[in-house]
Structure formats: structure tokens, C-alpha cells
Write a protein that holds these residues in place. Structure first.
Motif, PDB file in Angstrom:
ATOM      1  N   UNK A 267     -39.337  21.268  23.778  1.00 27.33           N
ATOM      2  CA  UNK A 267     -38.910  21.891  25.038  1.00 27.33           C
ATOM      3  C   UNK A 267     -40.044  21.881  26.057  1.00 27.33           C
ATOM      4  N   UNK A 268     -41.220  22.299  25.614  1.00 27.23           N
ATOM      5  CA  UNK A 268     -42.374  22.376  26.511  1.00 27.23           C
ATOM      6  C   UNK A 268     -42.805  20.987  26.983  1.00 27.23           C
ATOM      7  N   UNK A 269     -42.656  20.000  26.134  1.00 23.21           N
ATOM      8  CA  UNK A 269     -43.030  18.630  26.485  1.00 23.21           C
ATOM      9  C   UNK A 269     -42.272  18.156  27.723  1.00 23.21           C
ATOM     10  N   UNK A 270     -41.011  18.492  27.829  1.00 26.94           N
ATOM     11  CA  UNK A 270     -40.203  18.067  28.967  1.00 26.94           C
ATOM     12  C   UNK A 270     -40.346  19.029  30.143  1.00 26.94           C
ATOM     13  N   UNK A 271     -40.384  20.323  29.872  1.00 24.16           N
ATOM     14  CA  UNK A 271     -40.355  21.323  30.929  1.00 24.16           C
ATOM     15  C   UNK A 271     -41.736  21.729  31.438  1.00 24.16           C
TER      16      UNK A 271
ATOM     17  N   UNK B  39     -43.572  14.034  35.224  1.00 21.44           N
ATOM     18  CA  UNK B  39     -43.020  12.680  35.216  1.00 21.44           C
ATOM     19  C   UNK B  39     -41.663  12.638  34.514  1.00 21.44           C
ATOM     20  N   UNK B  40     -41.533  13.400  33.474  1.00 21.58           N
ATOM     21  CA  UNK B  40     -40.282  13.449  32.722  1.00 21.58           C
ATOM     22  C   UNK B  40     -39.154  14.008  33.597  1.00 21.58           C
ATOM     23  N   UNK B  41     -39.442  15.079  34.297  1.00 21.31           N
ATOM     24  CA  UNK B  41     -38.456  15.703  35.179  1.00 21.31           C
ATOM     25  C   UNK B  41     -38.093  14.748  36.315  1.00 21.31           C
ATOM     26  N   UNK B  42     -39.094  14.060  36.871  1.00 19.09           N
ATOM     27  CA  UNK B  42     -38.827  13.077  37.928  1.00 19.09           C
ATOM     28  C   UNK B  42     -37.865  11.997  37.445  1.00 19.09           C
TER      29      UNK B  42
ATOM     30  N   UNK C 226     -31.151  20.767  30.032  1.00 23.86           N
ATOM     31  CA  UNK C 226     -31.441  21.843  30.982  1.00 23.86           C
ATOM     32  C   UNK C 226     -31.789  21.249  32.346  1.00 23.86           C
ATOM     33  N   UNK C 227     -32.657  20.220  32.359  1.00 29.58           N
ATOM     34  CA  UNK C 227     -33.065  19.586  33.620  1.00 29.58           C
ATOM     35  C   UNK C 227     -31.872  18.915  34.289  1.00 29.58           C
ATOM     36  N   UNK C 228     -31.066  18.200  33.513  1.00 29.12           N
ATOM     37  CA  UNK C 228     -29.891  17.521  34.068  1.00 29.12           C
ATOM     38  C   UNK C 228     -28.908  18.545  34.632  1.00 29.12           C
ATOM     39  N   UNK C 229     -28.682  19.639  33.923  1.00 30.59           N
ATOM     40  CA  UNK C 229     -27.792  20.690  34.420  1.00 30.59           C
ATOM     41  C   UNK C 229     -28.319  21.260  35.735  1.00 30.59           C
ATOM     42  N   UNK C 230     -29.614  21.527  35.803  1.00 36.17           N
ATOM     43  CA  UNK C 230     -30.212  22.045  37.047  1.00 36.17           C
ATOM     44  C   UNK C 230     -30.059  21.036  38.184  1.00 36.17           C
ATOM     45  N   UNK C 231     -30.290  19.758  37.889  1.00 35.23           N
ATOM     46  CA  UNK C 231     -30.140  18.713  38.921  1.00 35.23           C
ATOM     47  C   UNK C 231     -28.701  18.617  39.406  1.00 35.23           C
ATOM     48  N   UNK C 232     -27.743  18.742  38.495  1.00 37.08           N
ATOM     49  CA  UNK C 232     -26.332  18.704  38.881  1.00 37.08           C
ATOM     50  C   UNK C 232     -25.943  19.912  39.729  1.00 37.08           C
TER      51      UNK C 232
END
Length: 196
Positions: A12-16, A22-25, A150-156
Motif C-alpha cells: 500500500x505504502x509503495x503506491x501511495x 511516479x506510480x500515481x502519475x 484506491x488511486x483509480x477510484x480517486x481519479x474517477x
């Protein structure tokens, strides 16, 4: 705290991690042309990334693939750039007309490259021989998958708000977000250690 929880939280921390954005981008660039109705396609793409990331970690842990860290750090923003540029030039087309093979390949490649970029750290936090690292690696992969969702949901959600309440059309939103991602990633490419 159980080992499962430790490796899940590490994923989780690796992505968030805000310092490793870069991962979030990449996930923002990947998500930009889609809406909530495309959730199956997005779930498939996120899972393709996780598979690539996990495969790269397995290949690295077992000593099958080794790659220079500076090359990996250069390739990560390149994959983000390619994804954002693809969506910049295809903005306005519906998600159904997108070729899942192209985006899927880019996503798999990014997963492989990003997994290789994380492999040295991952090997250093796991004691024991390679076969003992397989279960923690899968627990870590589950954390990555959850964080990506989580990131995809936030982006949507942001996309929905901007397009519904601020009346941005889908094409303009895709153009602006893709251009923003490209603007952020170009300095990452130019600042890469590979040029030194």
C-alpha cells in the motif's frame, strides 16, 4: 502485527507514498479516458500492472533478471510519458474504441519496469532464500493492487466532479490531464541519472 499485514501495508505504502508519485502519475495517465462505467476495463488494466510488477519481483528475487537501477529509473517516466501521450492523441474517442492491447502492453511493461525498480529494496527487506520470499511477495502484490484501486477510484471521482459539476467535456478533461502528466514527467526524464 502479522507478517501478512506488514507486507500488505508495504505494498500500500509503495503506491501511495507521496514522495514516490511516479506510480500515481502513471495511474492518473492510465485512468484519464475512462469513467465509472468502464470499471471492468480499469480493473483489468490495474491487474495487468500488478501481474507485471509481481513477475519482475519474482524474476529478480530468483536472480533471473538483473537490470541497472539508473536504466530502470529512466524507463519509469518514459512509460508514464508514453501512456499520457497515447491518451493525449486519442482524447475524445470513447474508451470502447481504445485498443486494450496497446494500453495493456504499456501497462504490463510499466509493471515490469517498476517491479525491477523496487526489486533491490524488496530483496533487502526479506530474509531467507528466494523460495521463502514467494508468499510475502504475493502479500505485497495484494497491497499494490488495493492501493492502485484506491488511486483509480480517486481519479474517477475527480473526473466525475470536473466533468459533471464544472462542465468539462470528456475530451477536454483528457487533454488537460494528459498534458499535465506530460509536463510533470518530462523533468523527471531530463533529470534522470542516465544522462550523467
Amino acid at each position: 502485527m502479522s507478517e501478512f499485514q506488514i507486507y500488505l501495508e508495504t505494498g500500500l505504502h509503495h503506491v501511495l507514498d507521496i514522495d514516490a508519485y511516479d506510480h500515481v502519475l502513471f495511474l492518473i495517465a492510465l485512468t484519464v479516458p475512462y469513467t465509472f462505467k468502464d470499471w471492468k476495463r480499469l480493473l483489468l488494466l490495474v491487474s495487468i500492472f500488478t501481474i507485471g510488477h509481481t513477475l519482475a519481483l519474482i524474476l529478480s528475487v530468483f536472480g533471473i533478471v538483473m537490470i541497472k537501477a539508473s536504466l530502470v529509473e529512466f524507463l519509469i517516466p518514459i512509460t508514464i510519458l508514453v501512456t499520457a501521450a497515447f491518451h493525449l492523441f486519442t482524447a475524445g474517442k470513447t474508451a470502447k474504441s481504445d485498443n486494450i492491447n496497446v494500453v495493456g502492453f504499456i501497462t504490463l511493461f510499466f509493471g515490469l519496469i517498476h517491479g525491477l525498480g523496487f526489486s533491490n529494496y524488496f530483496k533487502s527487506i526479506l530474509p531467507g532464500n528466494p523460495s521463502e520470499k514467494l508468499v510475502p511477495l504475493l502479500e505485497f502484490a495484494l497491497g499494490i493492487e488495493i492501493a492502485q484501486l484506491i488511486v483509480v477510484l480517486a481519479a474517477l471521482i475527480v473526473s466525475y466532479i470536473v466533468q459533471t459539476f464544472f462542465r468539462f467535456n470528456k475530451r477536454d478533461y483528457a487533454l488537460v490531464v494528459s498534458a499535465f502528466v506530460i509536463g510533470v514527467v518530462i523533468p523527471m526524464i531530463l533529470g534522470s541519472e542516465i544522462w550523467k
